[in-house]
Design a protein around this motif. Structure first.
Motif, short mmCIF file in Angstrom:
data_model
loop_
_atom_site.label_atom_id
_atom_site.label_comp_id
_atom_site.label_asym_id
_atom_site.label_seq_id
_atom_site.Cartn_x
_atom_site.Cartn_y
_atom_site.Cartn_z
N ARG A 28 0.83 -1.21 0.00
CA ARG A 28 0.00 0.00 0.00
C ARG A 28 0.86 1.26 0.00
O ARG A 28 0.58 2.23 -0.71
CB ARG A 28 -0.92 -0.02 1.21
N ARG A 29 1.93 1.23 0.77
CA ARG A 29 2.84 2.39 0.81
C ARG A 29 3.54 2.59 -0.53
O ARG A 29 3.69 3.72 -0.99
CB ARG A 29 3.87 2.19 1.94
N CYS A 31 2.36 1.62 -3.47
CA CYS A 31 1.34 2.08 -4.42
C CYS A 31 1.01 3.55 -4.19
O CYS A 31 0.77 4.29 -5.15
CB CYS A 31 0.07 1.22 -4.29
N ARG A 32 1.02 3.98 -2.94
CA ARG A 32 0.77 5.40 -2.64
C ARG A 32 1.88 6.28 -3.23
O ARG A 32 1.61 7.30 -3.85
CB ARG A 32 0.66 5.62 -1.14
N THR A 35 1.50 6.31 -7.03
CA THR A 35 0.33 7.11 -7.41
C THR A 35 0.64 8.60 -7.29
O THR A 35 0.27 9.40 -8.16
CB THR A 35 -0.89 6.74 -6.54
N GLN A 36 1.33 8.99 -6.22
CA GLN A 36 1.69 10.41 -6.03
C GLN A 36 2.62 10.88 -7.14
O GLN A 36 2.48 12.00 -7.64
CB GLN A 36 2.33 10.61 -4.66
N GLU A 143 -11.28 2.41 0.28
CA GLU A 143 -9.98 2.66 0.90
C GLU A 143 -9.85 4.16 1.18
O GLU A 143 -10.13 4.98 0.31
CB GLU A 143 -8.89 2.20 -0.08
N ASP A 144 -9.46 4.52 2.39
CA ASP A 144 -9.36 5.92 2.80
C ASP A 144 -10.68 6.66 2.57
O ASP A 144 -10.70 7.83 2.18
CB ASP A 144 -8.22 6.65 2.08
N GLY A 156 -7.51 5.76 -4.32
CA GLY A 156 -6.82 5.03 -3.26
C GLY A 156 -5.67 4.28 -3.90
O GLY A 156 -5.77 3.83 -5.03
N PRO A 157 -4.57 4.13 -3.17
CA PRO A 157 -3.39 3.47 -3.75
C PRO A 157 -3.66 2.06 -4.25
O PRO A 157 -3.25 1.70 -5.35
CB PRO A 157 -2.40 3.44 -2.58
#
Length: 199
Positions: A28-29, A31-32, A35-36, A143-144, A156-157
């Motif tokens: 997840r981190r 992917c975040r 994505t950013q 997610e989020d 979401g990631p």
């Protein structure tokens, strides 16, 4: 995020001794972060297109400048953008293959805690039978959910990873004629199109 941190997270995400929770947090981190970076590239491309749009008012005198800006926008970090999408798709395929195991290992409540699902959405989803990883992340896009409440666009990631995986799969199998419209509908409110996942 520094490259060494990304490598460390990638190592943790593929470590067989890591727990399902730890692997999911690492993925997840990653992917975040991807994505950013994609969003930053898209922002640069939009800025170039806005510049071109402002110059269009003065056509035909600004024709060369407009063409140059549009070319720059299309070429802007094209390879990096492609690599980021491919990396997200790779994680998405992995997550969808392991979705049942993730749901069973973590359980509904832990999964919702880990994915930062709003308690209101959690209650509605809990009443459904068999709600797990795919329903939370991809079909409902929760997610989020507290952060993007009221938006029509899913985000979401992990959702983005699954989304790019689905696009990649459809490209491999041949795109249907109304592919663009279907993807927009899937990312928008609703999400019934995501129930028949091709994994």
């Amino acid at each position: 995020m520094k490259a060494e941190h990304l490598h460390l997270l990638a190592d943790i995400s593929s470590r067989p001794t890591a727990t399902a929770r730890t692997r999911l947090i690492a993925i997840r981190r990653l992917c975040r972060a991807f994505t950013q970076e994609l969003e930053a590239i898209d922002a640069e491309r939009r800025a170039l297109r806005r510049q071109a749009g402002r110059l269009r008012v003065f056509l035909p005198f600004t024709g060369l400048a407009v063409s140059d800006l549009e070319r720059q926008a299309s070429a802007c970090r094209r390879d990096a953008r492609h690599d980021l999408r491919r990396a997200l798709a790779s994680f998405g395929r992995r997550l969808m293959r392991e979705r049942q195991g993730i749901s069973e290992t973590l359980g509904f409540d832990d999964l919702c805690d880990l994915l930062n699902v709003n308690p209101v959405h959690r209650g509605a989803l809990c009443r459904r039978t068999g709600a797990g990883f795919a329903e939370i992340v991809f079909i409902e896009g929760l997610e989020d959910s507290a952060e993007h409440q009221g938006r029509d666009w899913k985000d979401g990631p992990l959702f983005n990873a699954c989304y790019y995986a689905m696009i990649g799969l459809l490209r491999e199998r041949g795109l249907p004629p109304d592919f663009g419209r279907c993807c927009t509908k899937l990312r928008g409110a609703g999400g019934e199109a995501g129930r028949a996942l091709p994994y």
